[in-house]
Design a protein around this motif. Structure first.
Motif, PDB file in Angstrom:
ATOM      1  N   ILE A 104     -16.840  39.648  31.334  1.00 50.71           N
ATOM      2  CA  ILE A 104     -17.131  38.958  30.624  1.00 50.71           C
ATOM      3  C   ILE A 104     -15.906  38.932  28.982  1.00 50.71           C
ATOM      4  O   ILE A 104     -15.308  38.370  28.795  1.00 50.71           O
ATOM      5  CB  ILE A 104     -18.378  38.975  29.401  1.00 50.71           C
ATOM      6  N   ASP A 105     -15.447  40.086  29.255  1.00 50.96           N
ATOM      7  CA  ASP A 105     -14.635  40.482  28.239  1.00 50.96           C
ATOM      8  C   ASP A 105     -13.076  40.218  28.376  1.00 50.96           C
ATOM      9  O   ASP A 105     -12.064  39.759  28.110  1.00 50.96           O
ATOM     10  CB  ASP A 105     -14.532  42.645  28.170  1.00 50.96           C
ATOM     11  N   TYR A 106     -12.973  39.624  30.049  1.00 52.91           N
ATOM     12  CA  TYR A 106     -11.370  39.861  30.643  1.00 52.91           C
ATOM     13  C   TYR A 106     -11.791  38.387  30.336  1.00 52.91           C
ATOM     14  O   TYR A 106     -10.743  38.024  29.522  1.00 52.91           O
ATOM     15  CB  TYR A 106     -11.288  39.630  31.886  1.00 52.91           C
ATOM     16  N   TYR A 107     -12.512  37.644  30.416  1.00 47.37           N
ATOM     17  CA  TYR A 107     -12.267  35.954  29.391  1.00 47.37           C
ATOM     18  C   TYR A 107     -12.468  35.828  28.771  1.00 47.37           C
ATOM     19  O   TYR A 107     -11.947  34.723  28.217  1.00 47.37           O
ATOM     20  CB  TYR A 107     -14.108  35.016  30.433  1.00 47.37           C
ATOM     21  N   LYS A 108     -12.882  36.709  27.998  1.00 41.45           N
ATOM     22  CA  LYS A 108     -12.751  36.255  25.918  1.00 41.45           C
ATOM     23  C   LYS A 108     -11.351  36.971  25.933  1.00 41.45           C
ATOM     24  O   LYS A 108     -10.815  36.328  24.830  1.00 41.45           O
ATOM     25  CB  LYS A 108     -13.499  37.517  25.863  1.00 41.45           C
ATOM     26  N   LYS A 109     -10.700  38.609  26.214  1.00 41.05           N
ATOM     27  CA  LYS A 109      -9.422  37.860  25.902  1.00 41.05           C
ATOM     28  C   LYS A 109      -8.300  36.800  26.587  1.00 41.05           C
ATOM     29  O   LYS A 109      -7.189  37.149  26.179  1.00 41.05           O
ATOM     30  CB  LYS A 109      -8.689  39.324  26.448  1.00 41.05           C
ATOM     31  N   TYR A 110      -8.797  36.219  27.190  1.00 44.38           N
ATOM     32  CA  TYR A 110      -7.789  35.467  27.653  1.00 44.38           C
ATOM     33  C   TYR A 110      -7.596  33.883  26.903  1.00 44.38           C
ATOM     34  O   TYR A 110      -8.665  32.618  26.713  1.00 44.38           O
ATOM     35  CB  TYR A 110      -8.551  34.285  29.404  1.00 44.38           C
ATOM     36  N   GLU A 111      -6.649  34.064  26.003  1.00 43.51           N
ATOM     37  CA  GLU A 111      -6.938  33.037  25.135  1.00 43.51           C
ATOM     38  C   GLU A 111      -5.976  32.251  25.628  1.00 43.51           C
ATOM     39  O   GLU A 111      -4.499  32.560  25.788  1.00 43.51           O
ATOM     40  CB  GLU A 111      -5.668  33.257  24.150  1.00 43.51           C
TER      41      GLU A 111
END
Lengths: 187, 81
Positions: B52-59
């Motif tokens: 989840i954290d990786y996808y959150k940081k993928y801007e």
């Protein structure tokens, strides 16, 4: 200026207020749209359609939810409509074989990833590839709930799913993405 | 109550709510006993959190010119400051 004041002005016909509201939310909406459709041109078209709908129906916005939640509803609808046009595209089915989502023969050591993957966009490629396999029905729930941080209730409202259906899709989407990343990291 | 116990209770509550069970139900208690001593589950939850954290940081940034194209599409060019 306070967003609520801008909304009131826009509802009274101020085009300048509309323009400012668009500027405030365009990055968020583009980002969300891209994450659903995985294509820059399509994401921009969907963003334009979303704000077109927003401008046309701002007078119907009742203020009971946040403006961003209302915009997520519009953009999610546009994304789902675009996704339905891709009906021949094959996505992974998560309806069956749930056991397969939770069984790993090997769990990669994720703690070593930052050095190995974050530099040359390799992590982004892995994230892109994993989420691209996920059907947009699941993708939209995962993105609204986990990435954008909306509540289960808000996600259910936006997607017009029941709360148990949101929880079930979220659970499967998380498990699927985790499994895909685990397999990619193990290589 | 220690922070660890509080976190565990939060996790339990979350899992049990998802299952539609209350915290003292037989099923929830069995889950708690399993989680206390299961490295696979611990790894699973940790890696879900990281996913989840990786996808959150993928801007993804708005492409150059996209704002101007949007404003033009909406016919709001005269409202720009």
């Amino acid at each position: 200026m306070d967003e609520k004041i801008l909304i009131d002005e826009a509802k009274q016909g101020s085009r300048k207020a509309l323009s400012q509201l668009v500027r405030l939310h365009e990055q968020t909406i583009y980002n969300f749209s891209f994450k659903i459709c995985r294509d820059r041109e399509k994401a921009e078209n969907i963003m334009q359609e979303t704000f077109y709908s927003f401008v046309k129906s701002i007078h119907q916005f009742d203020g009971n939810s946040k403006l961003s939640t209302w915009l997520y509803r519009i953009v999610a609808n546009h994304c789902m409509m675009a996704a339905r046009k891709m009906k021949n595209y094959h996505f992974v089915s998560l309806e069956n074989d749930e056991d397969d989502l939770f069984e790993d023969r090997y769990t990669a050591d994720w703690s070593r990833l930052p050095d190995k993957f974050t530099e040359d966009n390799e992590l982004k490629n892995i994230l892109d590839e994993a989420i691209s396999k996920l059907s947009p029905d699941y993708r939209v729930v995962f993105l609204l709930r986990d990435v954008e941080g909306l509540s289960t209730e808000e996600t259910a409202q936006i997607t017009e799913l029941s709360i148990p259906a949101v929880k079930s899709r979220l659970h499967r989407a998380r498990a699927f993405l985790r499994k895909e990343l685990n397999e990619a990291f193990a290589v | 109550m220690s922070e660890k116990k509080s976190n565990c209770k939060d996790v339990m509550q979350h899992i049990c709510e998802s299952l539609g069970e209350d915290l003292n139900s037989e099923r929830c208690i069995a889950i708690k006993h399993h989680l206390d001593d299961c490295p696979n589950c611990k790894t699973y939850f940790k890696t879900v959190e990281l996913t989840i954290d990786y996808y959150k940081k993928y801007e993804v940034q708005l492409p150059e010119g996209a704002h101007e194209r949007l404003i033009s599409f909406l016919n709001l060019n005269d409202c720009e400051e």
